[in-house]
Write a protein that holds these residues in place. Structure first.
Motif, PDB file in Angstrom:
ATOM      1  N   PHE A 256      -5.598   4.595   5.171  1.00  0.00           N
ATOM      2  CA  PHE A 256      -5.199   3.306   5.676  1.00  0.00           C
ATOM      3  C   PHE A 256      -3.808   3.675   6.677  1.00  0.00           C
ATOM      4  O   PHE A 256      -3.832   2.980   7.852  1.00  0.00           O
ATOM      5  CB  PHE A 256      -4.830   2.322   4.734  1.00  0.00           C
ATOM      6  CG  PHE A 256      -6.061   1.438   4.515  1.00  0.00           C
ATOM      7  CD1 PHE A 256      -6.382   0.404   5.443  1.00  0.00           C
ATOM      8  CD2 PHE A 256      -6.629   1.635   3.130  1.00  0.00           C
ATOM      9  CE1 PHE A 256      -7.476  -0.224   4.867  1.00  0.00           C
ATOM     10  CE2 PHE A 256      -7.742   0.926   2.831  1.00  0.00           C
ATOM     11  CZ  PHE A 256      -8.086   0.045   3.755  1.00  0.00           C
ATOM     12  N   ALA A 257      -3.092   4.390   6.092  1.00  0.00           N
ATOM     13  CA  ALA A 257      -1.731   4.920   6.925  1.00  0.00           C
ATOM     14  C   ALA A 257      -1.987   5.258   8.085  1.00  0.00           C
ATOM     15  O   ALA A 257      -1.449   5.238   9.253  1.00  0.00           O
ATOM     16  CB  ALA A 257      -1.072   5.745   6.284  1.00  0.00           C
ATOM     17  N   GLY A 258      -3.332   6.382   8.336  1.00  0.00           N
ATOM     18  CA  GLY A 258      -3.534   6.708   9.749  1.00  0.00           C
ATOM     19  C   GLY A 258      -4.354   5.805  10.430  1.00  0.00           C
ATOM     20  O   GLY A 258      -4.059   5.761  11.432  1.00  0.00           O
ATOM     21  N   TYR A 259      -5.290   4.900   9.765  1.00  0.00           N
ATOM     22  CA  TYR A 259      -6.535   4.366  10.568  1.00  0.00           C
ATOM     23  C   TYR A 259      -5.693   3.190  11.292  1.00  0.00           C
ATOM     24  O   TYR A 259      -5.819   2.891  12.798  1.00  0.00           O
ATOM     25  CB  TYR A 259      -7.270   3.793   9.787  1.00  0.00           C
ATOM     26  CG  TYR A 259      -8.257   2.633  10.108  1.00  0.00           C
ATOM     27  CD1 TYR A 259      -9.511   3.018  11.226  1.00  0.00           C
ATOM     28  CD2 TYR A 259      -8.161   1.375   9.945  1.00  0.00           C
ATOM     29  CE1 TYR A 259     -10.162   2.018  11.933  1.00  0.00           C
ATOM     30  CE2 TYR A 259      -9.161   0.524  10.612  1.00  0.00           C
ATOM     31  CZ  TYR A 259     -10.268   0.949  11.324  1.00  0.00           C
ATOM     32  OH  TYR A 259     -10.751  -0.166  12.064  1.00  0.00           O
ATOM     33  N   ARG A 260      -4.887   2.262  10.670  1.00  0.00           N
ATOM     34  CA  ARG A 260      -4.392   1.100  11.174  1.00  0.00           C
ATOM     35  C   ARG A 260      -3.365   1.385  12.491  1.00  0.00           C
ATOM     36  O   ARG A 260      -3.710   0.723  13.444  1.00  0.00           O
ATOM     37  CB  ARG A 260      -3.414   0.177   9.913  1.00  0.00           C
ATOM     38  CG  ARG A 260      -4.168  -0.447   9.123  1.00  0.00           C
ATOM     39  CD  ARG A 260      -3.779  -1.773   8.580  1.00  0.00           C
ATOM     40  NE  ARG A 260      -4.667  -2.339   7.697  1.00  0.00           N
ATOM     41  CZ  ARG A 260      -4.592  -2.250   6.485  1.00  0.00           C
ATOM     42  NH1 ARG A 260      -3.672  -1.873   5.955  1.00  0.00           N
ATOM     43  NH2 ARG A 260      -5.570  -2.981   5.777  1.00  0.00           N
ATOM     44  N   PRO A 261      -2.590   2.310  12.320  1.00  0.00           N
ATOM     45  CA  PRO A 261      -1.516   2.483  13.439  1.00  0.00           C
ATOM     46  C   PRO A 261      -2.519   3.095  14.559  1.00  0.00           C
ATOM     47  O   PRO A 261      -2.243   2.708  15.807  1.00  0.00           O
ATOM     48  CB  PRO A 261      -0.667   3.674  12.970  1.00  0.00           C
ATOM     49  CG  PRO A 261      -0.489   3.608  11.580  1.00  0.00           C
ATOM     50  CD  PRO A 261      -1.922   3.015  11.436  1.00  0.00           C
ATOM     51  N   PHE A 262      -3.617   3.661  14.389  1.00  0.00           N
ATOM     52  CA  PHE A 262      -4.332   4.296  15.514  1.00  0.00           C
ATOM     53  C   PHE A 262      -5.103   3.030  16.282  1.00  0.00           C
ATOM     54  O   PHE A 262      -4.973   3.012  17.443  1.00  0.00           O
ATOM     55  CB  PHE A 262      -5.431   5.135  14.840  1.00  0.00           C
ATOM     56  CG  PHE A 262      -6.353   5.793  15.951  1.00  0.00           C
ATOM     57  CD1 PHE A 262      -5.814   6.670  16.891  1.00  0.00           C
ATOM     58  CD2 PHE A 262      -7.656   5.586  16.020  1.00  0.00           C
ATOM     59  CE1 PHE A 262      -6.841   6.973  17.808  1.00  0.00           C
ATOM     60  CE2 PHE A 262      -8.678   6.145  16.785  1.00  0.00           C
ATOM     61  CZ  PHE A 262      -8.132   6.893  17.772  1.00  0.00           C
ATOM     62  N   ILE A 263      -5.576   2.181  15.424  1.00  0.00           N
ATOM     63  CA  ILE A 263      -6.160   1.079  16.122  1.00  0.00           C
ATOM     64  C   ILE A 263      -5.089   0.256  16.955  1.00  0.00           C
ATOM     65  O   ILE A 263      -5.511  -0.210  18.086  1.00  0.00           O
ATOM     66  CB  ILE A 263      -6.701   0.291  15.034  1.00  0.00           C
ATOM     67  CG1 ILE A 263      -8.007   1.053  14.371  1.00  0.00           C
ATOM     68  CG2 ILE A 263      -7.440  -1.245  15.649  1.00  0.00           C
ATOM     69  CD1 ILE A 263      -9.120   1.255  15.297  1.00  0.00           C
TER      70      ILE A 263
END
Ligand SMILES: Nc1ncnc2c1ncn2[C@@H]1O[C@H](COP(=O)(O)OP(=O)(O)O)[C@@H](O)[C@H]1O
Ligand SMILES: [Mg+2]
Length: 589
Positions: A256-263
């Protein structure tokens, strides 16, 4: 629970076409609700795609001094009203679908439950209760969510995206094409992320349930662990499971820590591109604002669709498992012209019966005997000799492979299972008590029995003595499968239960566990009376039961080796004589 645990005997893939057909069976009766919901979705999606256009006009009007204030106020009120209407429609549509979904699950649960009820003991042996519970409880819900949530949200999201795209293209083709790049990146990364996170979550569920199972077992057996000084070893085992779970949880956090900021980054990048390209293409302020708004309406649906595709896959698997279960044909169903008989005299005959639970492992070998009506016969033999098995065959819990079992000279295979079980009262070794009251456990929730009848029966079987001592008598609560009653008391309750239902044949598997002397006397006395009700077959451990039987059948490794009365068998000085000396010398005095 691991995937393997959830697998049951008979699970197989169902072709998509068949799946859709079978799902339609549940959907079609509710087609009006679904159609209404679909129309409402269309309207609400329509409104929410038009809304940003209103804002474009307001923005343009604000920059245009020629437009009167009333025009702007009018537009604003229109925007406000439309937003509210759209929300109300979403609410109504949600309600309709939820209610429809609940109706579908209700029907489905009922169907699955009735189906399971009709399965034979043999089938329960290959389908552990735990997995059946999962199917009735969870899979039905998962399947109904397919109708109420997943498909509908997917539909809404697709419609939204189509609507938004149409308007964006209408506003500016070039800018739309540029933004399409972002859409593709968001979709692909969401899809991959969902796949990854679903896998992690599955592992997490598995480890959690393993940890729970471990705790459950070891806390219950803590005294044994302490007696045998096993604390350190158990600690180590626990640590392994604990560590597994921790690692999986941190993996989820990391994902989640990678995905959310990326979006979020993509979103802001898309915004920046909108403004820059918008200005470069010399679009109006209103148009750029509208684009900005559409963009924010875009990101969520695109991410959600990726998720919903995964959900559909999961829901399809659940449905498939349910259908697999429904496809398991209940064994030991009645023959086409099964006989219905209301009353039996009670003659029982085993004619060269061969039986195996598993292929070629014969548990009963050529067993033959005849019990005349109203006789009492006692089965005697070592543990594992096949005594309990014989009793369970009479009520067709299992089907025999060779030979015949006859009641009143009728093969029980030709009888309706229902009337057979009604005629045979079963008192099993481990008395099963249901949650409820003493009364409901005796009547089995059949309200046609009067208080008088129940009291009379309780007196007859000597159960009244301990029931009277209970604070609430017949209404005393039974909890946790009857753990608040002793083995002897439960046995008496099962006598009452059986006698109340007026069987013509009684089968009893005597309890072997410790029963206090006082209850023991009550049980003995009660058995003497019950014998007079009808034909009785007892797996006997009590000397008194054996001595008083009209006939004793001695079993060894699934074979009848001796038959006769107590006295006759003692005189013969065979196996029974030996058994008798071994088991009962202490009881003789
Ligand atoms: N449900 C079952 N599935 C497979 N084997 C079973 C089952 N129930 C009993 N058996 C086997 O059948 C044999 C006879 O068991 P049972 O009739 O319970 O003996 P008894 O009541 O005389 O002690 C034993 O070897 C037992 O392991
Ligand atoms: Mg037994």
């Amino acid at each position: 629970m691991t995937k393997d645990n959830e697998k049951l005997f008979g699970d197989k893939k169902i072709p998509m076409k068949t799946m859709i057909k079978r799902l339609l069976y549940f959907i079609l009766p509710e087609w009006k609700a679904f159609l209404l919901a679909f129309l409402l979705i269309l309207v609400s999606v329509g409104i929410s795609t038009i809304l940003p256009l209103t804002l474009r006009d307001i923005t343009d009007a604000l920059g245009d001094l020629g437009k009167p204030l009333s025009f702007i106020i009018g537009l604003s009120i229109g925007y406000f009203v439309l937003s509210i209407v759209s929300q109300i429609i979403v609410y109504i549509q949600g309600m309709i679908l939820q209610k429809t979904g609940q109706r579908i699950v209700y029907k489905l649960r009922m169907e699955v439950f009735t189906h399971i009820e009709n399965m034979s003991q043999n089938q329960f042996n290959i389908m552990p209760v735990g997995s059946l519970v999962t199917r009735v409880a969870n899979y039905t819900t998962a399947m109904s969510e397919l109708f109420t949530n997943v498909i509908v949200s997917l539909l809404r999201n697709i419609l939204t995206i189509l609507g938004v795209y149409a308007i964006m293209f209408y506003l500016s083709v070039k800018l739309s094409l540029v933004l399409t790049l972002f859409v593709i990146v968001v979709f692909v990364s969401s899809f991959i992320f969902r796949k990854v996170i679903t896998k992690i979550w599955r592992k997490e569920r598995q480890y959690t349930s393993e940890l729970n199972a471990f705790l459950n077992e070891n806390l219950s057996g803590m005294n044994i662990i302490q007696i045998f000084n096993q604390e350190k070893r158990k600690e180590k085992e626990f640590n392994v499971k604990n560590e597994q779970l921790r690692k999986t949880k941190s993996k989820a956090v990391l994902a989640f820590a990678g995905y959310r900021p990326f979006i979020t980054f993509l979103y802001y990048a898309a915004l920046a591109v909108t403004f820059i390209v918008g200005i470069y293409l010399s679009l109006g302020a209103g148009e750029i604002v509208a684009f900005y708004l559409y963009l924010s309406r875009f990101f969520n649906p695109v991410q959600n669709i990726a998720d919903q595709l995964n959900q559909i896959q999961r829901a399809t698997t659940s449905s498939e498992r349910l259908f697999n279960l429904l496809d398991v044909k209940p064994e030991s169903t009645d023959k086409p012209n099964a006989l219905h008989i209301d009353h039996f005299e009670g003659k029982i005959e085993f004619r060269n019966v061969w039986f195996a639970y598993k292929e070629d492992e014969w548990i009963l070998k050529d067993v033959s005997f005849i019990v005349e009506p109203k006789q009492t016969v006692a089965f005697v033999g070592a543990t594992g000799a096949g005594k309990t098995t014989i009793l369970s065959l009479i009520v067709r819990n299992y089907e025999i492979q060779k030979g015949q079992i006859l009641i009143d000279d009728i093969d029980i295979a030709d009888l309706e299972v229902k009337c057979l079980r009604k005629a045979v009262g079963q008192m099993l070794q481990d008395v099963f008590l249901f949650t409820g009251t003493i009364r409901s456990n005796i009547t089995l929730r059949d309200d046609s029995f009067t208080d008088e009848e129940i009291k009379e029966v309780c007196e007859y079987v000597n159960a009244d003595k301990f029931i009277k001592k209970l604070p609430k008598g017949l209404e005393e609560e039974v909890i946790q499968r009857g753990e608040n009653f002793s083995q002897g008391q439960r046995q008496l309750l099962s006598f009452a239960r059986t006698v109340l239902h007026k069987p013509q044949i009684l089968i009893l598997d005597e309890a072997t566990a410790n029963i206090d002397t006082e209850t023991e006397k009550l049980i003995q006395d009660s058995l003497e009376k019950i014998k007079n009700i009808g034909t009785m077959l007892v797996v006997a451990h009590r000397l008194s039961t054996i001595q008083n039987a009209d006939q004793i059948i001695v079993l060894q490794h699934g074979e009848v080796i001796e038959k006769g009365t107590h006295q006759a068998l003692l005189k013969k000085k065979g196996y029974y004589h030996k058994l008798f000396l071994l088991q009962f010398t202490d009881q003789i005095n």
